[in-house]
Design a protein around this motif. Structure first.
Motif, short mmCIF file in Angstrom:
data_model
loop_
_atom_site.label_atom_id
_atom_site.label_comp_id
_atom_site.label_asym_id
_atom_site.label_seq_id
_atom_site.Cartn_x
_atom_site.Cartn_y
_atom_site.Cartn_z
N UNK A 116 0.68 -1.07 -0.26
CA UNK A 116 0.33 -0.26 0.27
C UNK A 116 0.97 1.39 0.30
N UNK A 117 0.33 2.36 -0.96
CA UNK A 117 1.53 3.16 -0.62
C UNK A 117 0.47 4.51 -0.66
N UNK A 118 1.00 5.49 -0.15
CA UNK A 118 -0.05 6.79 -0.23
C UNK A 118 1.01 7.63 -1.68
N UNK A 119 0.50 7.76 -2.09
CA UNK A 119 0.35 8.47 -3.05
C UNK A 119 0.70 10.38 -2.63
N UNK A 120 -1.02 11.12 -2.81
CA UNK A 120 -1.25 11.79 -2.52
C UNK A 120 -1.70 11.81 -0.77
N UNK A 121 -0.89 13.28 -0.18
CA UNK A 121 -2.62 13.50 1.16
C UNK A 121 -3.19 14.50 1.50
N UNK A 122 -3.58 13.80 2.05
CA UNK A 122 -4.65 15.84 1.60
C UNK A 122 -4.65 16.68 2.96
N UNK A 123 -4.32 18.11 2.43
CA UNK A 123 -3.57 19.20 3.21
C UNK A 123 -4.40 20.57 2.32
N UNK A 124 -3.83 21.57 2.94
CA UNK A 124 -4.43 23.13 2.69
C UNK A 124 -4.78 22.70 1.11
N UNK A 125 -3.65 22.54 0.72
CA UNK A 125 -4.05 22.78 -1.28
C UNK A 125 -4.00 21.34 -1.65
N UNK A 126 -4.42 20.53 -1.17
CA UNK A 126 -4.60 19.78 -2.34
C UNK A 126 -5.90 18.80 -1.20
N UNK A 127 -7.12 18.86 -2.44
CA UNK A 127 -8.25 18.40 -0.87
C UNK A 127 -8.81 17.23 -0.90
N UNK A 128 -8.19 15.88 -2.13
CA UNK A 128 -8.07 14.30 -1.80
C UNK A 128 -6.53 13.97 -1.03
N UNK A 129 -6.85 12.67 -0.64
CA UNK A 129 -5.56 11.74 -1.12
C UNK A 129 -6.20 10.32 -1.40
N UNK A 130 -5.23 10.23 -1.86
CA UNK A 130 -5.00 8.55 -2.83
C UNK A 130 -3.69 8.06 -2.62
N UNK A 131 -4.67 7.03 -2.52
CA UNK A 131 -3.40 5.40 -1.94
C UNK A 131 -3.77 4.08 -3.33
N UNK A 132 -2.35 4.08 -3.38
CA UNK A 132 -2.29 2.97 -4.30
C UNK A 132 -2.49 1.24 -3.49
N UNK A 133 -2.84 0.57 -4.30
CA UNK A 133 -3.23 -1.17 -2.92
C UNK A 133 -2.63 -2.31 -4.33
N UNK A 134 -1.73 -2.74 -3.94
CA UNK A 134 -1.43 -4.28 -4.38
C UNK A 134 -1.77 -5.26 -4.19
N UNK A 135 -2.54 -6.32 -4.31
CA UNK A 135 -3.12 -7.64 -3.71
C UNK A 135 -3.07 -8.89 -4.46
N UNK A 136 -1.32 -9.83 -4.08
CA UNK A 136 -1.45 -10.54 -4.43
C UNK A 136 -2.25 -11.87 -3.90
N UNK A 137 -2.85 -13.29 -4.06
CA UNK A 137 -3.09 -14.42 -3.73
C UNK A 137 -3.23 -15.35 -3.88
N UNK A 138 -2.37 -17.12 -3.24
CA UNK A 138 -1.84 -18.14 -3.94
C UNK A 138 -2.74 -19.02 -3.42
N UNK A 139 -4.12 -19.65 -3.65
CA UNK A 139 -4.46 -20.88 -3.00
C UNK A 139 -3.52 -21.95 -2.98
N UNK A 140 -3.63 -22.39 -1.81
CA UNK A 140 -3.06 -23.52 -1.28
C UNK A 140 -3.87 -25.08 -1.16
#
Lengths: 186, 296
Positions: free
Chosen positions: B120-144
């Motif tokens: 998970x990576x916080x690309x953008x963080x909301x502050x006074x001049x940044x209206x939104x936060x954007x976080x990227x998320x990746x997940x791999x799953x392995x069935x055993x």
């Protein structure tokens, strides 16, 4: 003649008073504020080193303003809870003190002075009249102030949930360290 | 007359002085650092979906999730004590903050006996001049788990799935936050042979603080109608979860209801076969505990 007198006074005040005032004002934006919460289970400490303060040596007026978000904790989650749940820094971004030094001291003379200071301490948006002891040090024209006082959470409407009573002290010890710079006319 | 003016003069001098003190104070404070909005959400997960939140540097979060069985319908009712006898999915996982913006995690789900890795990576963080936060998320799953039949998983690769998501979040006030999460899931071998490998989703979620440490949380994931085949023999539903989040110091508890039987995105986005309407709702809970490993 009368009018001339008044005009003269007005002009005099315009030219002179700002200069005089400027010479009496000391300021800093590097106030170091530390607070401690001590319980048998957990000791919590937080430091802010970017508080602002102004001292008027002529009138004895003294002002402090500290951003709640500037307090740094060892644990980031604790810092978040401090801002979110206890001090509610989005609603109340500052803690402040506005007061006056009660004892008359000579700021022109080197030495260490213990003085009383009375004023309004605002934390979490709740103001309290307080008398706080200050240690003022004057050395070669440099003024610094040290103070230690206690803040009771309930005096400022800061609620600690029952299950955390053992972790957070009801009375927080606060230490303030200030080194002033003289405000110079530009 | 003279006295009057003199008094006026004195008063004006004093007010100049008072103004000066306040304006000096304003100037002094203008050099404050940029403050990022914090705690848009209280936990890395809302009910079903991931939020924009990551771990702080050096923090380790232990997260346990549990989903019970159907409350009503064919599989629910008093025979299973409204689903409490059944565990459709269990999840145990650890998330660790490498930096304040980057978190990695590992977990294990009961469903399909699967293991997952996440980042998970916080690309953008909301502050006074940044209206939104954007976080990227990746997940791999392995069935055993063992294959149900010989050609279920011809190769190890067929046991894997990969999910990618961008979460756009905004804290509107100390008590109200919203998020929008477009996602893409790739399954090497969908469990339903009629299904395609690619699946798109759009999640919406929100948190409303109702009391100091209590929040209502809800999220809805749109899966059907985003290019998914319409004539499948099995009926799939869009997952909807509603819950109550309770915060106590280092713990966050969540008590919730949802129509999805499974916990991680790779499982609940494609496999939600229960609906809120026919008793397929279930109770679930989650506990997260935070540990501070590296003192700052």
């Amino acid at each position: 003649m009368k009018h001339l007198n008044i005009m003269f006074l007005v002009l005099l005040s315009l030219f002179i008073s700002p200069k005089i005032l400027a010479q009496e004002i000391y300021q800093t934006n590097q106030v170091i504020t530390t607070f401690f919460s001590t319980t048998p289970i957990e000791d919590i400490k937080a430091v802010s080193n970017s508080g602002a303060s102004i001292l008027n040596t002529e009138t004895g007026e003294i002002l402090f303003q500290i951003r709640t978000r500037s307090f740094q904790f060892r644990k980031a989650l604790m810092q978040e809870h401090f801002n979110e749940n206890y001090l509610e820094s989005e609603k109340h971004p500052f803690s402040s003190f506005k007061g006056r030094i009660l004892d008359k001291i000579n700021f022109g003379k080197d030495g260490e002075y213990q003085v009383k200071c009375s004023g309004n301490l605002i934390i979490h948006g709740v103001g309290r009249k307080r008398e706080i002891l200050l240690t003022i040090q004057v050395k070669n024209g440099q003024i610094s102030i040290k103070s230690q006082f206690d803040v009771a959470c309930k005096d400022h409407d800061i609620k600690i949930p029952k299950i955390l009573w053992e972790n957070i002290a009801e009375v927080i010890s606060v230490e303030v360290n200030v080194n002033y710079q003289k405000l110079t006319n530009e | 007359m003279n006295k009057f003016f003199f008094c006026l003069l004195l008063i004006s001098t004093f007010s100049v002085c008072a103004q000066d003190m306040d304006s000096i104070m304003q100037n002094l404070d203008s050099g404050a650092e940029r403050e990022f909005v914090q705690a848009t959400f209280k936990s890395p997960r809302l009910v079903l979906l991931q939020t924009n939140e990551t771990q702080n540097k050096g923090d380790l979060a232990f997260w346990i999730g549990h989903r019970f069985g159907d409350i009503g319908g064919e599989f629910g009712g008093s025979h299973t004590l409204f689903g409490l006898d059944v565990a459709t999915d269990l999840y145990i996982g650890f998330d660790y903050g490498i930096t304040d913006r980057m978190t990695i995690g590992v977990g294990r789900s009961k469903f399909n006996e699967s293991y997952n890795l996440l980042a998970k990576y916080k690309l953008l963080r909301q502050h006074e001049f940044m209206p939104v936060s954007v976080t990227l998320f990746g997940q791999s799953n392995w069935i055993t788990r063992k294959a149900f039949n010989n050609n279920e998983f011809p190769s190890q690769n067929d046991r894997t799935s990969h999910f990618f998501q961008a979460t756009v979040a905004k804290k509107f006030s100390p008590s109200f936050s919203l998020m929008l999460s477009p996602g893409y899931l790739f399954r090497a071998q969908p469990q339903d042979p009629q299904e395609m490998q690619n699946l798109f989703s759009v999640g919406i979620g929100g948190r409303l603080k109702i009391y100091k440490r209590f929040s209502l949380i809800a999220d809805y994931t749109l899966v059907n109608g985003l290019g998914r085949s319409k004539d499948l023999n099995t009926e799939y539903y869009n997952p909807l979860g509603i819950g109550l989040e309770i915060e106590t110091g280092g713990h966050v508890f969540s008590l919730n209801f949802q129509n999805s039987s499974y916990i991680i995105e790779n499982n609940f986005i494609p496999n939600t076969q229960k609906s809120w309407e026919d008793g397929g709702v279930r109770f679930g809970f989650a506990i997260s505990r935070n540990f501070n490993l590296a003192g700052r």
